[in-house]
Scaffold this active site. Sequence first.
Site, PDB file in Angstrom:
ATOM      1  N   LYS A 198       0.840  -1.201   0.000  1.00  0.00           N
ATOM      2  CA  LYS A 198       0.000   0.000   0.000  1.00  0.00           C
ATOM      3  C   LYS A 198       0.876   1.252   0.000  1.00  0.00           C
ATOM      4  O   LYS A 198       0.591   2.227  -0.684  1.00  0.00           O
ATOM      5  CB  LYS A 198      -0.941  -0.019   1.214  1.00  0.00           C
ATOM      6  CG  LYS A 198      -2.083  -1.015   1.042  1.00  0.00           C
ATOM      7  CD  LYS A 198      -2.847  -1.320   2.324  1.00  0.00           C
ATOM      8  CE  LYS A 198      -3.838  -2.473   2.063  1.00  0.00           C
ATOM      9  NZ  LYS A 198      -4.495  -2.951   3.289  1.00  0.00           N
TER      10      LYS A 198
ATOM     11  N   GLN B 234      -4.824  -2.053   9.490  1.00  0.00           N
ATOM     12  CA  GLN B 234      -4.609  -3.346   8.839  1.00  0.00           C
ATOM     13  C   GLN B 234      -5.193  -4.466   9.700  1.00  0.00           C
ATOM     14  O   GLN B 234      -4.872  -4.589  10.877  1.00  0.00           O
ATOM     15  CB  GLN B 234      -3.111  -3.570   8.601  1.00  0.00           C
ATOM     16  CG  GLN B 234      -2.798  -4.839   7.825  1.00  0.00           C
ATOM     17  CD  GLN B 234      -3.315  -4.789   6.392  1.00  0.00           C
ATOM     18  OE1 GLN B 234      -3.179  -3.791   5.692  1.00  0.00           O
ATOM     19  NE2 GLN B 234      -3.948  -5.879   5.959  1.00  0.00           N
TER      20      GLN B 234
ATOM     21  N   ASP C  58     -11.719   2.595   3.859  1.00  0.00           N
ATOM     22  CA  ASP C  58     -12.098   1.196   3.641  1.00  0.00           C
ATOM     23  C   ASP C  58     -13.597   1.070   3.355  1.00  0.00           C
ATOM     24  O   ASP C  58     -14.034   0.096   2.755  1.00  0.00           O
ATOM     25  CB  ASP C  58     -11.769   0.358   4.894  1.00  0.00           C
ATOM     26  CG  ASP C  58     -10.506  -0.464   4.705  1.00  0.00           C
ATOM     27  OD1 ASP C  58     -10.092  -0.665   3.549  1.00  0.00           O
ATOM     28  OD2 ASP C  58      -9.937  -0.923   5.712  1.00  0.00           O
TER      29      ASP C  58
END
Lengths: 326, 326
Positions: free
Chosen positions: A86, A130, A153
């Site tokens: 990422k 995460q 997200d």
Amino acid sequence: MSSSLVFTDSSTSTASQPSLFIPQTTHKSGGEACAKVIDGKMVAKQIRDEIAAEVLKMKEAVGVVPGLAVILVGDRKDSATYVRNKKKACESVGINSFEVRLPEDSTEQEVIKFISEFNNDPSVHGILVQLPLPSHMDEQNVLNAVDIVKDVDGFHPLNIGRLAMRGRDPLFVPCTPKGCIELLHRYAVEIKGKRAVVIGRSNIVGMPAALLLQREDATVSIVHSRTKNPEEIVKHADIIISAVGQPNMVRGSWLKPGAVVIDVGINPVEDAKSPRGYKLVGDVCYEEACKVASAVTPVPGGVGPMTIAMLLSNTLSSAKRIHNFQ
Amino acid sequence: MSSSLVFTDSSTSTASQPSLFIPQTTHKSGGEACAKVIDGKMVAKQIRDEIAAEVLKMKEAVGVVPGLAVILVGDRKDSATYVRNKKKACESVGINSFEVRLPEDSTEQEVIKFISEFNNDPSVHGILVQLPLPSHMDEQNVLNAVDIVKDVDGFHPLNIGRLAMRGRDPLFVPCTPKGCIELLHRYAVEIKGKRAVVIGRSNIVGMPAALLLQREDATVSIVHSRTKNPEEIVKHADIIISAVGQPNMVRGSWLKPGAVVIDVGINPVEDAKSPRGYKLVGDVCYEEACKVASAVTPVPGGVGPMTIAMLLSNTLSSAKRIHNFQ
């Protein structure tokens, strides 16, 4: 199979005007139908290029660089790899990345303290925790601490509710299902009025994918572990999105000729020929699908690369919204 | 048709242990199959009796009486009737009702001021703003002012998001779709593993009904105005919930023999024989459905009475949750 791909990289393509790759069933010399390969790796690259251009434009116009903060707790190697990918992806498009690594034995409060700081930090426009978190933490508590305007997200129930409701719009659409729909758009697959089947009903892929297809006026059915004779339902689908994590579960015989298949599954299976001892396959039996479908995503190189591209896209959108930049 | 109904009013029945009315296809003397009538009026009465008992129990145990506040803006006759019916229903089960009537030309701020007062009033456990609001008001602004813990309508996007997500629970389930599922439960219709089709995708009925069926492990398809050949999809359904507002749209030929039909539509159609000049019919052609289905809700007297019963149920649940009373 990829030899049959016709890639029309329209020069008018921008983030708002996706290029058109029109899927057509072609025929091998042997007369056997062969599906188009939906090349997620290539589309993701194209999207990253578009995002890089937008990031630059925004920086020049208003002096703001979008920023993504990632919080990693513990020492899981796979999580560390995802976070590194990422970060690299952010760098490749000019998005600032911020990273916090906390030890496995951190407390929930410590994690939430960092989230709060990022919530209040004007240089951060997206916050990503995460997963999975260490087992002693309450995942819901931690995720709920992320300010909804930075929840790139898109997993907050308020976002999911807005996604489900007509006349409402979510702030963010979850990355993987957004990537699936983006692939359909970029390959000019018509969704409106089509029969679509989503296989799997997870909060992070299946369920939001079904809501997205419905927003685009598909007639959607959701197949899951309790469904009897799933093949009978899949057989009627013009569009299939599969996200169950069962290697090669969907067979060619399940598919309607000409269907478009988006395969989200990434399943390791033993492979003596590979130096690693395994290979990755999708939920859909690729070789069989290629003979029946009009277009199929490969695994790897299909949906996978799209997820990070959509994370970058959500981070850019967030920065634009926060700074009211069109 | 109701002559074939076998009503098993189990004496062990409570709110948590619904009585079982097992639907069976019976045959008239002429040999023609005749569906069970799912008697919403009777079930709603039974539920109100259960709620009355619980309200009394709560009052005796902790001295709290559940309270529902209704806000009515303007002079619409139909809205005034709905509000009156809700008030009467509250009285019939011992729930306190509070009513505010505001003139048509009230401002949004005035309405929100009353909502805020009810939000802070410990004797109020549910707040309902009667819709539609006058056109000069932003409905979303007004509804968003209702505290989510008192949003007994269950329309808040946070509630809808929780309804959509596995592992999450909404505070309230919207009343009409909750009433549909309650009818299935009370008539012992198995949902798990069954094919279900929801016709219509409104925020207040179709969409939450689909989410509820999926939570109970049905395989759900959603049919709507953009669906081609809806009859082909409906034909595979074991359970049909229709909420489109099209009189007699669903014909007997659309139904799978033995299907269970829940008809949410309440559509006025001309009727010279009625003193009012019209009669009410559902979305499903009732006479035809009775010959094919195993169980059907009539219109009126099916889903309609369940909606207010579920509003009372949500108000009771809210009071129990706020006062931590099991």
